[in-house]
Design an enzyme around this catalytic site. Structure first.
Site, mmCIF file in Angstrom:
data_model
loop_
_atom_site.group_PDB
_atom_site.id
_atom_site.type_symbol
_atom_site.label_atom_id
_atom_site.label_comp_id
_atom_site.label_asym_id
_atom_site.label_seq_id
_atom_site.Cartn_x
_atom_site.Cartn_y
_atom_site.Cartn_z
ATOM 1 N N HIS A 88 0.835 -1.198 0.000
ATOM 2 C CA HIS A 88 0.000 0.000 0.000
ATOM 3 C C HIS A 88 0.864 1.241 0.000
ATOM 4 C CE1 HIS A 88 0.883 -0.889 4.238
ATOM 5 N NE2 HIS A 88 0.834 0.419 4.442
ATOM 6 N N CYS A 126 2.125 3.773 11.981
ATOM 7 C CA CYS A 126 3.057 3.271 10.977
ATOM 8 C C CYS A 126 3.377 4.405 10.013
ATOM 9 C CB CYS A 126 2.493 2.064 10.236
ATOM 10 S SG CYS A 126 1.084 2.429 9.172
#
Length: 663
Positions: free
Chosen positions: A67, A177
């Protein structure tokens, strides 16, 4: 989510067209291109690869989630592929058979990112993933992901039911993240599931790309332990100080949440408390709305200095090694790209010197860029770096970098206050803000404020060059006091940054300043180490153990090695440290000691001008600090016991009940 994935974005036989993760990403991305969801295939795949390089996106349970956020994505999109053979995405348990390619626009709004995070949470549901493994056609797979066909009930108790049990042990957690799309929310879901199974009450703060909502202070205060599962700095980390803390990467939160919860309980049972003695990370230092302007300014400047220091250390030490190996004329050597002799030590010295010079050249741009970052977050980086580069170009130096960073942050904050039509919001962070802010900052630095600052920088350099006698000694005293007052805090960093700034254009005066700053910064931990050795009975058992480590920390120029002592007894340790630091700074300047390396402690003594006198200056300051702290602590010991002062045997007895302070 129905418009994010359709049957055309599903490939249930991905293994027929892809055997590697790169090929899998390309195959799924081509479907996005065919639907007009991605405008540039190669550019998008480069962004996916860059994200993959930060951290593998394979997860336990046969899942791969490549992603990224990319300027080449026209709308939030999800593609799904299933591989019978499995494709390696770097998961510890082997290849992934379920691959989800998540594409988010660079300016994706909160609603879209929330949808993407919902998918990340679904992936932690074993029933959901098993249903995807058994689905027979693309349309059904898309419907299942969209939520049109609910997966079988996992049989988990509702959160309300779990909450009603009112478990005794409470944990707060933070997950984050680099992109804030998938791992952030998967770690949160995994921790929540593990907590329910363990009968623990857990509340998670997800610091994702959609922003975050701070945990209620009352919830944090009531927590028995803290879990950080993160790969980027935790925002407002100081909120959790004083609690048992487990600090790991975000993938650990996904792969072993039960172990993290068990570790948190064990730490709480042992009474192990984490107190972060260092300043919060630069991300956390942006300044709260209730702070005064002076406080905010200090935090912004410390943000820049914190990011600048590694460049200073790496570049400065490489330059110093180049001089040590090749002599003082190594700066005249030709480029190693054009002239390098493998067997000639001078060529190797030139290589080190030139690498160090390139690293050191980033000093001012990085300082400016991250001051702007501290003010305006990521949008401030581009104009900050541009302004810092202009400062280098016009010889405005360190002062120019400070000004450029503050101007860049202010310009970005001003642009962000302008009300923008909804249709333009997507291009604001990647086009409009960088373009306008860089142009404005460049104009101001080149034509308005840059030249006056360059003149001031030149005057400062000339003043340092002309320092001698009493003036030099007074400056050494001031530097010593600042380096030792807050032991790695703002004043220490200001003095250090002042010294390092002179290395960009080294003169005899600036090299003397650098030597004095490092020598004074070594005094506090070395003095505490010596004091615990010669008068151990005045210190607790924990402090004596910290004293052993302080020898190495002080010798390495890590002033923070004295923080545990100052935290336990600031009224005695800090004045003693300042006294010794002032003596060392004054003697270093009086002896005319010079230093070309910005860091290294005793390990760079061979690179110091007047090295023996330099060591004498440090030893004198250490002896003064040691004597002062011993006298002050000895006077405390003589205080009647009724005063409530704890020393000697009482301190030793109480030490078994204390929790060590983590520096």
């Amino acid at each position: 989510m129905t418009d994010m994935i359709t049957a055309d974005l599903v490939d249930l036989e991905l293994d027929l067209s892809a055997e590697t993760k790169e090929a899998a990403a390309r195959s799924l991305a081509e479907r996005m291109v065919a639907l007009g969801r991605v405008s540039d295939l190669e550019g998008f795949l480069a962004d996916v690869a860059a994200r993959e390089a930060q951290m593998p996106t394979g997860l336990d349970g046969g899942i791969g989630i490549p992603h990224c956020r990319s300027a080449h994505v026209t709308e939030p999109t999800l593609a799904f592929g299933r591989s019978a053979r499995g494709i390696d995405f770097g998961a510890p348990d082997g290849p992934a058979d379920l691959i989800f390619l998540i594409a988010a626009p660079a300016g994706a709004d909160d609603a879209h990112l929330t949808i993407l995070s919902s998918l990340a949470r679904q992936l932690m549901d074993a029933e959901f993933t098993e249903a995807l493994r058994s689905v027979s056609d693309p349309a059904s797979a898309a419907a299942l992901i969209n939520g049109d066909e609910p997966a079988p009930d996992a049989g988990q108790p509702s959160r309300e039911a779990a909450t009603e049990e009112a478990p005794a042990f409470r944990i707060v957690a933070v997950t984050s993240c680099p992109t804030g799309i998938a791992h952030t929310y998967m770690a949160a879901e995994a921790l929540e599931n593990a907590a329910r199974e363990a009968g623990v009450e857990l509340v998670v703060e997800t610091q994702g790309s959609a922003g975050f909502t701070r945990l209620d202070p009352a919830v944090v205060a009531a927590a028995d332990a803290v879990v950080f599962a993160h790969d980027v700095p935790v925002r407002d980390k100081e909120r959790f100080a004083g609690k048992p803390t487990v600090d790991v990467g975000v993938k650990a939160g996904i792969n072993r949440p039960a172990a993290l919860i068990a570790e948190a309980r064990e730490k709480a049972a042992r009474g192990e408390v984490t107190v972060d003695a260092k300043s919060p990370s630069p991300v956390d230092e942006a300044g709260e709305s209730g702070d005064g302007y002076g406080t905010k300014l200090r935090k912004w400047l410390m943000s820049g200095v914190s990011y600048m220091v590694p460049f200073v250390a790496a570049g400065g030490l490489l330059i110093a090694l180049g001089f040590a190996i090749g002599g003082w004329k190594i700066d005249k050597a030709p480029s190693v790209a054009e002239h390098f002799i493998w067997t000639d030590h001078t060529s190797w010295a030139a290589l080190l010197f030139q690498i160090g010079g390139l690293a050191f050249a980033f000093l001012v741009p990085v300082l400016a860029g991250y001051i702007a970052y501290g003010m305006a977050d990521r949008p401030g980086l581009v104009p900050g770096f541009v302004g810092g580069s202009v400062a280098v170009t016009i010889n405005a130096g360190f002062l120019g970098g400070l000004a450029a960073g503050l101007i860049a942050g202010a310009v970005v904050l001003g642009i962000q206050r302008v009300r923008i039509p909804t249709v333009l919001r997507g291009i604001m962070p990647v086009v409009v803000i960088p373009l306008i802010s860089s142009a404005v900052v460049g104009f101001l630095m080149f034509l308005v404020v840059g030249k006056p600052i360059a003149s001031l920088q030149s005057a400062l350099t000339g003043w340092l060059e002309g320092l001698s006698g009493a003036n030099a000694i007074i400056l050494g005293v001031i530097l010593g006091l600042m380096m030792c007052f807050d032991l790695g805090g703002p004043l220490n960093k200001v003095a250090y940054a002042f010294a390092v700034g002179g290395l960009a254009h080294p003169t005899d005066g600036s090299l003397k300043v650098m030597a004095a700053a490092m020598a004074a910064g070594m005094v506090p931990p070395l003095a505490m180490a010596l004091a615990t050795t010669v008068r151990g009975r005045l210190f607790t058992k924990t402090e004596r153990e910290n004293g052993k480590a302080a020898w190495f920390l002080g010798a390495s120029f890590i002033t923070e090695g004295a923080i545990p002592f100052a935290a336990a007894d600031p009224l005695r340790v800090i004045p003693a440290s300042m006294a010794g630091g002032a003596v060392t700074g004054a003697l270093s300047m009086a002896f005319g000691c010079t230093l070309r390396a910005p860091h290294g402690g005793v390990f760079v003594v061979p690179l110091i001008g007047q090295p023996l006198l330099y060591l004498v200056a440090i030893a004198a300051g250490v002896c003064v600090s040691t004597a002062v702290v011993v006298v002050l602590k000895g006077a405390r010991k003589a205080t009647p016991s009724g005063s409530g002062t704890e020393t000697g045997a009482a301190a030793e007895a109480a030490d078994t009940k204390r929790v060590p302070t983590a520096a």
